[in-house]
Scaffold this motif. Structure first.
Motif, mmCIF file in Angstrom:
data_model
loop_
_atom_site.group_PDB
_atom_site.id
_atom_site.type_symbol
_atom_site.label_atom_id
_atom_site.label_comp_id
_atom_site.label_asym_id
_atom_site.label_seq_id
_atom_site.Cartn_x
_atom_site.Cartn_y
_atom_site.Cartn_z
ATOM 1 N N SER A 1 -54.271 -35.719 2.359
ATOM 2 C CA SER A 1 -53.334 -36.104 1.299
ATOM 3 C C SER A 1 -53.922 -37.269 0.507
ATOM 4 C CB SER A 1 -51.989 -36.541 1.905
ATOM 5 O OG SER A 1 -51.447 -35.538 2.740
ATOM 6 N N PHE A 2 -53.610 -37.297 -0.779
ATOM 7 C CA PHE A 2 -53.970 -38.422 -1.635
ATOM 8 C C PHE A 2 -52.735 -39.305 -1.837
ATOM 9 C CE2 PHE A 2 -57.171 -35.285 -2.859
ATOM 10 C CZ PHE A 2 -58.322 -36.057 -2.902
ATOM 11 N N ALA A 3 -52.960 -40.581 -2.105
ATOM 12 C CA ALA A 3 -51.857 -41.491 -2.406
ATOM 13 C C ALA A 3 -51.113 -40.999 -3.645
ATOM 14 C CB ALA A 3 -52.383 -42.899 -2.634
ATOM 15 N N LEU A 4 -49.784 -41.128 -3.610
ATOM 16 C CA LEU A 4 -48.951 -40.728 -4.737
ATOM 17 C C LEU A 4 -47.951 -41.832 -5.060
ATOM 18 C CD1 LEU A 4 -48.103 -37.020 -3.776
ATOM 19 C CD2 LEU A 4 -49.584 -37.776 -5.647
ATOM 20 N N PRO A 5 -47.562 -41.980 -6.333
ATOM 21 C CA PRO A 5 -46.573 -43.005 -6.676
ATOM 22 C C PRO A 5 -45.168 -42.565 -6.292
ATOM 23 C CG PRO A 5 -47.213 -41.794 -8.642
ATOM 24 C CD PRO A 5 -48.092 -41.297 -7.535
ATOM 25 N N ASN A 6 -44.364 -43.518 -5.826
ATOM 26 C CA ASN A 6 -42.961 -43.207 -5.585
ATOM 27 C C ASN A 6 -42.203 -43.278 -6.905
ATOM 28 O OD1 ASN A 6 -42.508 -45.901 -6.153
ATOM 29 N ND2 ASN A 6 -42.130 -46.490 -4.016
ATOM 30 N N LEU A 7 -40.877 -43.171 -6.860
ATOM 31 C CA LEU A 7 -40.091 -43.123 -8.100
ATOM 32 C C LEU A 7 -40.124 -44.436 -8.864
ATOM 33 C CD1 LEU A 7 -36.998 -41.049 -6.885
ATOM 34 C CD2 LEU A 7 -39.066 -40.261 -8.057
ATOM 35 N N ASP A 8 -40.526 -45.516 -8.196
ATOM 36 C CA ASP A 8 -40.659 -46.816 -8.856
ATOM 37 C C ASP A 8 -42.079 -47.083 -9.328
ATOM 38 O OD1 ASP A 8 -37.961 -47.450 -8.412
ATOM 39 O OD2 ASP A 8 -38.409 -48.141 -6.377
ATOM 40 N N GLY A 9 -42.958 -46.128 -9.102
ATOM 41 C CA GLY A 9 -44.329 -46.284 -9.553
ATOM 42 C C GLY A 9 -45.258 -46.932 -8.552
ATOM 43 N N HIS A 10 -44.734 -47.297 -7.387
ATOM 44 C CA HIS A 10 -45.577 -47.905 -6.363
ATOM 45 C C HIS A 10 -46.242 -46.820 -5.524
ATOM 46 C CE1 HIS A 10 -42.571 -51.122 -7.247
ATOM 47 N NE2 HIS A 10 -43.683 -51.865 -7.215
ATOM 48 N N LEU A 11 -47.521 -47.015 -5.230
ATOM 49 C CA LEU A 11 -48.263 -46.010 -4.491
ATOM 50 C C LEU A 11 -47.814 -45.936 -3.034
ATOM 51 C CD1 LEU A 11 -51.962 -46.317 -5.721
ATOM 52 C CD2 LEU A 11 -50.347 -44.457 -6.156
ATOM 53 N N ILE A 12 -47.646 -44.704 -2.568
ATOM 54 C CA ILE A 12 -47.341 -44.464 -1.161
ATOM 55 C C ILE A 12 -48.654 -44.202 -0.444
ATOM 56 C CG2 ILE A 12 -46.089 -43.014 0.478
ATOM 57 C CD1 ILE A 12 -44.189 -42.267 -1.785
ATOM 58 N N ASP A 13 -48.851 -44.875 0.666
ATOM 59 C CA ASP A 13 -50.066 -44.723 1.436
ATOM 60 C C ASP A 13 -50.286 -43.253 1.792
ATOM 61 O OD1 ASP A 13 -52.167 -46.217 3.266
ATOM 62 O OD2 ASP A 13 -51.253 -44.639 4.484
ATOM 63 N N PRO A 14 -51.501 -42.739 1.626
ATOM 64 C CA PRO A 14 -51.742 -41.315 1.889
ATOM 65 C C PRO A 14 -51.489 -40.914 3.337
ATOM 66 C CG PRO A 14 -53.812 -42.486 1.548
ATOM 67 C CD PRO A 14 -52.722 -43.412 1.146
ATOM 68 N N GLU A 15 -51.700 -41.816 4.275
ATOM 69 C CA GLU A 15 -51.452 -41.478 5.675
ATOM 70 C C GLU A 15 -49.962 -41.317 5.936
ATOM 71 O OE1 GLU A 15 -52.512 -40.120 9.207
ATOM 72 O OE2 GLU A 15 -53.972 -40.778 7.708
ATOM 73 N N VAL A 16 -49.155 -42.141 5.260
ATOM 74 C CA VAL A 16 -47.696 -42.020 5.373
ATOM 75 C C VAL A 16 -47.246 -40.689 4.788
ATOM 76 C CG1 VAL A 16 -45.481 -42.963 4.602
ATOM 77 C CG2 VAL A 16 -47.304 -44.515 5.337
#
Length: 218
Positions: free
Chosen positions: A138-153
Motif C-alpha cells: 500500500s502507498f500512503a494516502l491522504p485522509n479527508l483532512d489532507g493528512h497522510l495516513i501511514d501506508p502500514e496502517v
C-alpha cells in the motif's frame, strides 16, 4: 484447481510520485509465489492496468510494462483492465470457469485499490479466495483532512476488512508451507493407506499451517 492471480505488477508503480510504500519485500515474496506455482505446474494469471491517456502512468509510453521478473511466461494469460476490478471489462471470470479454477491466490498492487476490489469481487462471484498479505503493498494516502495516513496502517486496515469476509489472509510462508505440508500428508495417506481418522490426527498433530490453507480442499 487453484490459480495465482498476479495483479498489476507494473513499472508504473516504481514512479516516485506515488509516495511512501510499505512492504519492501513485495517483489521478493511475489517472485516466490510465481516460482512456486510454476514449479507445481499450477495456473498463473496476470492482470495489467492500461490507459489510453498519454499522461497516465499506465499508458504504453509510460509504465504500462510489467516489472522485471514479472513478465508472463508463454501460455500464461494476461487480462488487461481499465478499472480497479480485474473482472470488469475482461473475460477473467469466464476463463476461470472454463479452466475450472475455483480457488484464487491473490497478490500484487495496490492493496487499497485494485487488489482489494478484485478480492471482494472474486469472493462475491463464488471463488475461494486467499490473499497473501506480504505479497501486496500500500502507498500512503491522504485522509479527508489532507493528512497522510501511514501506508502500514492502511495496509493493516485493508487486510482486516477483507479477512474472513472476502478472503483468508496469510503470509507467503504460511501459504507455501501449508501447501507443501498438506501435499506431504496426502502422500503419507496414500502410502500408508490409513483411514480418515488417522489422517485427521496426523494433520492436527504435525501441520503448522494446515488450518489456514485447508479451506482450499473443503
Amino acid at each position: 484447481m487453484q490459480g495465482l492471480l498476479m495483479i498489476d505488477m507494473q513499472k508504473a508503480f516504481d514512479n516516485s510520485s506515488w509516495g511512501e510504500r510499505n512492504n519492501p519485500q513485495l517483489e521478493v515474496n511475489s517472485q516466490k509465489l510465481l516460482n512456486f506455482f510454476r514449479e507445481k505446474g499450477w495456473p498463473v494469471l496476470h492482470v495489467q492496468h492500461v490507459s489510453e491517456n498519454t499522461q497516465s502512468r499506465f499508458h504504453v509510453s509510460q509504465g504500462q510494462d510489467f516489472k522485471d521478473g514479472f513478465q508472463p511466461c508463454p501460455g500464461e494469460p494476461v487480462f488487461q483492465k481499465i478499472v480497479n476490478s480485474a473482472f470488469i471489462g475482461t473475460n477473467l471470470e469466464s476463463y476461470l470457469r472454463d479452466k475450472r479454477i475455483d480457488k484464487l491466490v491473490i497478490a500484487g498492487l495496490t492493496l487499497p485499490h485494485c487488489v482489494s476490489t478484485t478480492t471482494r469481487m472474486a469472493a462475491n462471484l463464488g471463488f475461494k479466495t486467499l490473499l497473501i498479505s506480504d505479497a501486496t503493498a500500500s502507498f500512503a494516502l491522504p485522509n479527508l483532512d489532507g493528512h497522510l495516513i501511514d501506508p502500514e496502517v492502511l495496509h493493516t486496515i485493508n487486510l482486516v476488512s477483507l479477512h474472513g469476509e472476502f478472503a483468508q489472509v496469510m503470509t507467503t510462508e504460511e501459504f507455501m508451507g501449508g501447501m507443501i505440508m498438506i501435499h506431504s500428508v496426502f502422500i503419507r495417506y496414500n502410502n500408508l493407506k490409513c483411514d480418515g481418522l488417522y489422517l485427521q490426527k496426523y494433520v492436527t498433530r504435525n501441520l503448522t499451517y494446515h488450518l489456514k490453507v485447508r479451506f482450499f480442499f473443503e
